[in-house]
Design a protein around this motif. Structure first.
Motif, PDB file in Angstrom:
ATOM      1  N   THR A 166     -34.564  -9.341 -51.676  1.00 40.17           N
ATOM      2  CA  THR A 166     -33.192  -8.951 -51.866  1.00 40.17           C
ATOM      3  C   THR A 166     -32.617  -7.159 -52.228  1.00 40.17           C
ATOM      4  OG1 THR A 166     -33.172 -11.311 -52.342  1.00 40.17           O
ATOM      5  CG2 THR A 166     -31.423  -9.901 -52.972  1.00 40.17           C
ATOM      6  N   PRO A 167     -32.737  -6.860 -51.702  1.00 42.92           N
ATOM      7  CA  PRO A 167     -31.753  -5.065 -51.512  1.00 42.92           C
ATOM      8  C   PRO A 167     -31.359  -5.497 -53.286  1.00 42.92           C
ATOM      9  CG  PRO A 167     -31.461  -5.502 -49.669  1.00 42.92           C
ATOM     10  CD  PRO A 167     -31.836  -7.718 -49.698  1.00 42.92           C
ATOM     11  N   ASN A 168     -31.023  -4.255 -54.206  1.00 41.01           N
ATOM     12  CA  ASN A 168     -30.138  -4.109 -55.077  1.00 41.01           C
ATOM     13  C   ASN A 168     -29.116  -3.206 -54.449  1.00 41.01           C
ATOM     14  OD1 ASN A 168     -31.433  -5.588 -57.054  1.00 41.01           O
ATOM     15  ND2 ASN A 168     -32.703  -4.689 -58.003  1.00 41.01           N
ATOM     16  N   ILE A 169     -27.590  -3.477 -54.523  1.00 42.31           N
ATOM     17  CA  ILE A 169     -26.564  -2.887 -54.045  1.00 42.31           C
ATOM     18  C   ILE A 169     -25.809  -3.131 -55.584  1.00 42.31           C
ATOM     19  CG2 ILE A 169     -25.097  -2.178 -52.202  1.00 42.31           C
ATOM     20  CD1 ILE A 169     -25.735  -4.343 -50.373  1.00 42.31           C
TER      21      ILE A 169
ATOM     22  N   SER B 289     -26.526  -9.872 -53.216  1.00 41.20           N
ATOM     23  CA  SER B 289     -26.890  -8.138 -53.123  1.00 41.20           C
ATOM     24  C   SER B 289     -26.612  -7.268 -53.682  1.00 41.20           C
ATOM     25  CB  SER B 289     -27.529  -7.919 -52.007  1.00 41.20           C
ATOM     26  OG  SER B 289     -26.973  -8.531 -50.541  1.00 41.20           O
ATOM     27  N   VAL B 290     -25.174  -7.693 -53.831  1.00 40.23           N
ATOM     28  CA  VAL B 290     -24.438  -6.904 -54.276  1.00 40.23           C
ATOM     29  C   VAL B 290     -23.635  -7.281 -55.579  1.00 40.23           C
ATOM     30  CG1 VAL B 290     -21.303  -5.929 -54.200  1.00 40.23           C
ATOM     31  CG2 VAL B 290     -22.982  -5.934 -51.941  1.00 40.23           C
TER      32      VAL B 290
ATOM     33  N   ALA C 252     -31.611   1.678 -57.545  1.00 43.38           N
ATOM     34  CA  ALA C 252     -30.335   1.172 -56.542  1.00 43.38           C
ATOM     35  C   ALA C 252     -31.433   1.297 -54.777  1.00 43.38           C
ATOM     36  CB  ALA C 252     -29.264   1.135 -56.099  1.00 43.38           C
TER      37      ALA C 252
END
Lengths: 446, 143, 580
Positions: B7-10, B36-37, B61
């Motif tokens: 899960t990308p870190n945005i 993710s945000v 990030a």
């Protein structure tokens, strides 16, 4: 402290600086706040043990699906803490005389048998009470004790004893550390002088059992919309789990029947109740939202979908597109129960396709129209107000003076005037506050 | 190589008036999108100092969104024009930092555009899954 | 009280019934928070905004000497003001309070991924705790309120508000673009539900206004410039006839700019035949006498009404909304002219006669033998053949294909925002929803106030509605304005920017960045440095971001606070490692 405990001195209030608000629902609360914020005194009389009205019973509101308690409780807090608002809950207006600038109001303060100044709302007494009765706040689906609060955010947070069911065992008295319970308390009549009055007495639901063919009262899985609200509410009798009353299972197919006790000349309710289409759509969406995959079929049987307000049409379209709610235009002829499964079968005509339908649902929710509350006629007579043929309070010039009754100094807000939703009730509450404040500032002249 | 598991870190810088409102509206409308945000709420997108964007990437990030009102609708009248100019400078800086340009995104969203907020995040999450975690700091310590 | 020593943070995580707890493991979020640096107390609670929740916060502040509080619950737009008040009551500065959104931003939009939603909740709370540790108390500022309300728009809504405010003893100035007041009601004959004459309604309000010394009505005028903040607005009003501009001070504003009736170019043959008109045009003819056909001046005998023209068109921006007033207006018009006609037909999509007395009008029209026909998803078609008009549609209830040759077609068109609403929005700092009408502060509980303190909206400017609902809102908005003016003083946001003289190099970058000319370089200082005029500063922070020397601090939104949030989010091990 503004919970009008036993120490409030009403005789020192100056009528031309004081307004009376009858009814502690959302319209009455708004009116009280707006008058009090103008540095006038307000006496807010509410007949049940808590302010909040019907809005406190709801789970989510249309068209934003805001949690009703979340938006209401800060208002309850604000009213209870406002230095200019004197809260008289569990009280009723008995009589009014006089005129704008100097009305004399007789108020009955029913005996809660609990001393408001001493009760801290801790609830220690509850486990000791041996009497369990149906909880009217939960629409009689759940239970409460004879000593009770209506809901967790009961305002003021003070217990009340239901004397009709109390057996006077006094176990609660002994359990209370603060000695706040006094079974010898008597009803009290007081008289206050006020300069202006706002009527915000709200509404009642149509008794849907009057439509025998729809099965309410005969079939366990036919309920009304307010019972549904309590079932889906996290502080309700099932902790927010939508369950069938016959067997506790999650209903996989639900039918909502609109216009039950509205637009029906024969049943004495020819008018439109204005809010039921929207609350029906909202309840249908909630069924899908809460139960996700478990609920396969949610159908709304309607005459017209009156999605007229701001964001309403968009909400209705969302119900169809995103939530897959089925809308069938047709008045329901009959609801019949399958005696083995307790499922309910709806007979209706889809007037748009001319198909006759026999739809099986595991639960049916009847959406009642709304009526003037009991006692409104007596109150109107007492004040010399007119009532419309619909039974709600008349307004002389709806176009230019929509909250002014025919009696100077007496104003009406919310559903006491006619059915309306929360934003329109709140706007009317503020409008009535404006008009009342003019009366007060002019010493009674309009 | 698509890394569908992470899960990308945005980091999303929002303005208090429009874009924060659009994020709220997405939630109010129950539009589902990936978690993710993480929103940093500022009064105006004009508050976003390029330093904050760079620090975000330095800390690991995977993506940064700079969001605000539509041009011409800024609650503080001209704040978002500054944002636009800074964003363009940052885009150039991305190359110098050796970061994929798609890791930085500008979104103008009014308070009535909940759908657009959700779509932007779905889109960016998808893209970040395709290009992989931030090569600096191995995507940070955040989960 | 905040001190230079270690901050003492309390964290309160709300269940919000099952609104948050349904998707987020709030107990675990509260447990994790108890390990973060400077957190003395961390708990979860059912409804933080309830009396008991609020009491809990006050209690813990007193008991533990907390000087920073974090509440993780719904959107700050909902309850940040509530909790700021709560901490203040317990003696803590409101700017030491930090709010986390776990509902609109987490539980409501990640409902299907509870594990990840909980992780995100943890991240957000951690960020908030890091920021809270760096928050500083700020002095509360109050401003005075000019006891004068500006009312933009002199239609029935603006007039009602003006009469109320004036009657209450405060000054009100109505600015009306046209040469006379009355707005759209000037074009109407009678109003539903009680057949009140529109002209009389306006006349009553206009007369009441003229009797009030403190009400001023400026016609042929527009607000061309507007600045300031609550209680202290300055409006530049221009008279369109003379070109003269005057500046006046106001404490509050009510925007009552109404609506425009939609001109249905391209719909149902409008413009192709003189006897295809809108309901607005029809009512105007009625107001002047009887409606006569434009083609031959004769009274119509077979009138056909079509509803929902330009309303409820999914996917068509600005035309998706229901215009609310139209079903009843159309049905009433149909019933009213039935006496003089042979046949009156009403084609409708849905019939929304919802208000008091409206269903009765519908029933009356039915008893008058007005023919009602429902069309489905396929809209009627109108063909103009020379002088003839042919209308074709499919009647849903009989499934029959219908054809009718009316001698007058009346299109019931949408209420849309006036063309000026974009400019009006910009002037007064108002945003608009997708339907183009102005946004209120909260659609359920605050329909009349806006996010711009001191500016109210009422009537059709807020959304389509009839006269009764508009004047109700007008009086309501007046109450909001009066409440402010009665106070004489109101609190404003204290967060303004501050210049560090030692770092400022007088480069003027901030001066050009500021939208409000609130910062300027003082040449009298040696060396010259930038200075902030606090009364003009709106707290946007653009200057702080622009300053190349880092000399400007945006209070309550400092670089340190923001960077701490980023670090806490992305490097939690570092954050947790720097323990108590």
């Amino acid at each position: 402290m503004t919970v009008a405990g036993d120490k409030t001195d009403f005789s020192s209030m100056v009528p031309t600086e004081t307004a009376l608000v009858i009814g502690g629902g959302v319209a009455g609360l708004q009116a009280a706040l707006d008058i009090a914020d103008q540095n006038f005194q307000v006496v807010l009389v509410e007949k049940t043990p808590s302010i909040g009205g019907v809005m406190a019973m709801l789970d989510k509101t249309f068209p934003t699906l805001d949690c009703s308690a979340c938006i209401l409780t800060p208002r309850l807090s604000e009213v209870s803490r406002h230095p200019n608002i004197n809260l008289l809950t569990y009280s009723e207006v008995l009589g009014v005389s006089g005129e704008a600038g100097d009305f004399r109001v007789k108020i009955l303060r029913k005996a809660r048998k609990v001393i408001e100044d001493k009760c801290s709302g801790c609830g220690e007494c509850v486990p000791h009470c041996p009497v369990q009765v149906k909880n009217e706040f939960d629409q009689n689906l759940g239970y409460r004790k004879a000593i009770y609060i209506a809901f967790p955010q009961n305002t003021p947070l003070v217990y009340t004893i239901d004397t009709d069911n109390c057996i006077k065992c006094e176990l609660c008295v002994k359990s209370c550390d603060r000695e706040a319970i006094d079974l010898s308390m008597e009803d009290e009549e007081i008289e206050i002088g006020v300069g202006a009055i706002v009527i915000a007495t709200g509404y009642e639901l149509f008794d849907v059992s009057q439509y025998r063919r729809l099965g309410y009262g005969r079939y366990r899985n036919v309920i009304n919309a307010l019972e549904y609200e309590r079932l889906i509410n996290a502080s309700g009798p099932t902790g927010g789990n939508l369950l069938r009353l016959s067997d506790g299972k999650i209903p996989r197919s639900i039918g909502f029947i609109q216009c039950v006790g509205a637009r029906d000349v024969q049943k004495g309710v020819p008018y439109c109740s204005r809010v039921c289409c929207m609350y029906g759509v909202k309840n249908a969406i909630m069924a899908k939202e809460l139960q996700h995959e478990n609920v396969k079929n949610v159908t709304v049987y309607y005459a017209d979908i009156r999605a007229y307000g701001k964001g309403f049409e968009e909400f209705y379209q969302m119900a169809k597109r995103r939530f897959g709610i089925r809308f069938i235009r047709g008045r329901v002829a009959e609801v019949v129960e399958d005696p083995k499964t307790k499922d309910v079968i709806v007979y209706a005509e889809n007037t748009q396709t001319s198909e006759f339908l026999k739809e099986k649902h595991e639960m049916v929710v009847l959406c009642p129209g709304i009526l003037p509350p009991k006692g409104l006629k007596q109150l109107a007579d007492e004040l010399g107000l007119g009532l419309g043929t619909d039974g709600f309070i008349s307004v002389e010039h709806p176009a230019s003076n929509p909250v002014d009754t025919r009696i100077p100094g007496v104003y009406v807000a919310g559903c006491a005037e006619s059915p309306k939703d929360i934003p329109d009730s709140v706007a009317a509450g503020s409008a009535a506050a404006m008009r009342a404040s003019i009366t007060l500032s002019r010493g009674g002249a309009s | 190589m698509k890394q569908t598991e992470y899960t990308p870190n945005i980091v999303a810088f929002t303005c208090n008036w429009c874009s924060y409102g659009s994020a709220d509206l997405a939630g109010i409308s129950r539009i589902q999108y990936p978690p993710s945000v993480k929103v940093v709420r500022l009064m105006c997108s004009g508050r976003v100092d390029p330093l904050m964007v760079i620090e975000s990437f330095k800390n690991g990030a995977d993506g940064v969104m700079v969001t605000g009102c539509h041009l011409g609708d800024c609650h503080y009248s001209t704040g978002n024009y500054r944002t636009k100019a800074r964003f363009e400078a940052l885009q150039k800086a991305m190359k110098l930092m050796g970061l994929h340009p798609d890791r930085l995104r500008l979104l103008w969203a009014s308070a009535s555009e909940g759908q657009q907020w959700a779509e932007a995040i779905i889109d960016m999450t998808e893209r970040l899954r395709e290009i992989g975690p931030n090569p600096i700091n191995n995507g940070g310590g955040g989960k | 009280m905040a001190s230079a020593e270690e901050p003492k943070i309390g964290v309160f995580v709300c269940h919000c019934g099952h609104n948050i707890a349904g998707a987020v493991d709030v107990e675990s979020v509260a447990r994790n928070a108890s390990h973060y640096p400077h957190v003395l107390y961390s708990t979860d609670f059912m409804f933080m905004c309830s009396d008991m929740g609020q009491a809990l916060i006050r209690e813990k502040i007193e008991e533990l000497g907390l000087d920073r509080v974090v509440v993780a619950s719904c959107s700050p737009r909902m309850h940040e003001p509530t909790f700021r008040r709560v901490v203040e009551e317990a003696g803590m500065n409101r700017y030491c309070y930090e709010h986390v959104n776990l509902r609109e931003h987490v539980s409501w939009c990640h409902a299907n991924e509870p594990d990840k939603a909980t992780t995100k909740a943890d991240d957000l709370v951690r960020m908030a705790v890091a920021r809270a540790a760096l928050l500083q108390p700020l002095d509360i500022k109050t401003v005075s309120i000019e006891p004068h309300a500006l009312i933009v728009g002199g239609g029935v809504t603006g007039l009602r508000a003006a009469v109320d405010i004036g009657s209450r003893g405060y000054k009100a100035t109505v600015v009306e673009r046209e040469s006379e007041v009355g707005g759209f009601l000037r074009h109407l004959d009678v109003l539903y539900p009680d057949n009140e004459k529109a002209g009389e309604v306006i006349g009553r309000l206009r007369d009441a206004a003229s009797k009030l010394d403190n009400v001023t009505i400026l016609t042929d005028s527009e607000v061309v410039d507007f600045e300031g903040y609550v209680g202290n607005f300055e409006a530049t009003i221009m008279n369109n006839k003379t070109g003269k501009k005057t500046k006046r001070k106001f404490g509050t504003v009510i925007v009552a700019t109404g609506f425009e009736p939609f001109e249905p170019e391209g719909y149902y043959g409008y413009g192709e035949h003189p006897d295809i008109i809108t309901l607005a045009e029809f009512e105007e003819l009625r107001a002047k006498g009887a409606p006569l056909r434009a083609s031959d001046g004769k009274p119509p005998k077979n009138v056909l009404f079509i509803g929902c023209v330009g309303s409820r068109e999914e996917g068509k921006h600005g035309h998706e909304h229901c215009s609310r007033y139209c079903c009843t207006a159309m049905v009433k018009a149909a019933a009213d002219i039935h006496d003089t006609c042979d046949e009156v037909v009403v084609l409708y999509s849905d019939l929304r006669t919802f208000g008091r007395g409206h269903e009765e009008i519908h029933r009356h029209a039915l008893s008058e033998h007005v023919i009602f026909s429902k069309f489905g998803s396929k809209k009627p078609t109108v063909e103009v053949k020379g002088d003839e008009i042919v209308v074709r549609w499919k009647d849903v209830l009989s499934c029959g294909n219908m054809e009718y040759k009316p001698d007058l077609v009346v299109l019931t068109t949408a209420m849309i925002p006036p063309g000026t609403s974009e400019n009006v929005g910009k002037l007064f700092g108002l945003t608009r929803s997708a339907d183009g009408f102005f946004n209120e502060e909260h659609i359920k509980l605050a329909p009349l106030t806006t996010h711009t303190a001191g500016v109210m909206i009422a009537g059709a400017a807020q959304s389509p509605k009839d006269t009764t609902d508009a004047t109700t809102q007008a009086s309501g908005a007046a109450a909001k304005a009066v409440t402010l003016m009665v106070q004489k003083e109101v609190e404003i946001e204290s967060a303004v920017s501050v210049v560090d003289d030692t770092l400022c190099s007088a480069c003027h970058t901030c001066v050009t960045a500021c939208p409000y000319s609130a910062i300027s370089v003082n040449p009298d200082r040696d060396p010259p440095v930038a200075e902030v005029v606090e009364a003009k500063c709106h707290g946007c922070g653009t200057c702080a971001a622009a300053c190349p020397s880092g000399a400007i601090t945006m209070q309550h939104s400092t670089d340190d606070q923001i960077l701490a949030m980023l670090e806490a989010y992305l490097e939690p091990s570092v954050f947790q490692g720097s323990g108590k």
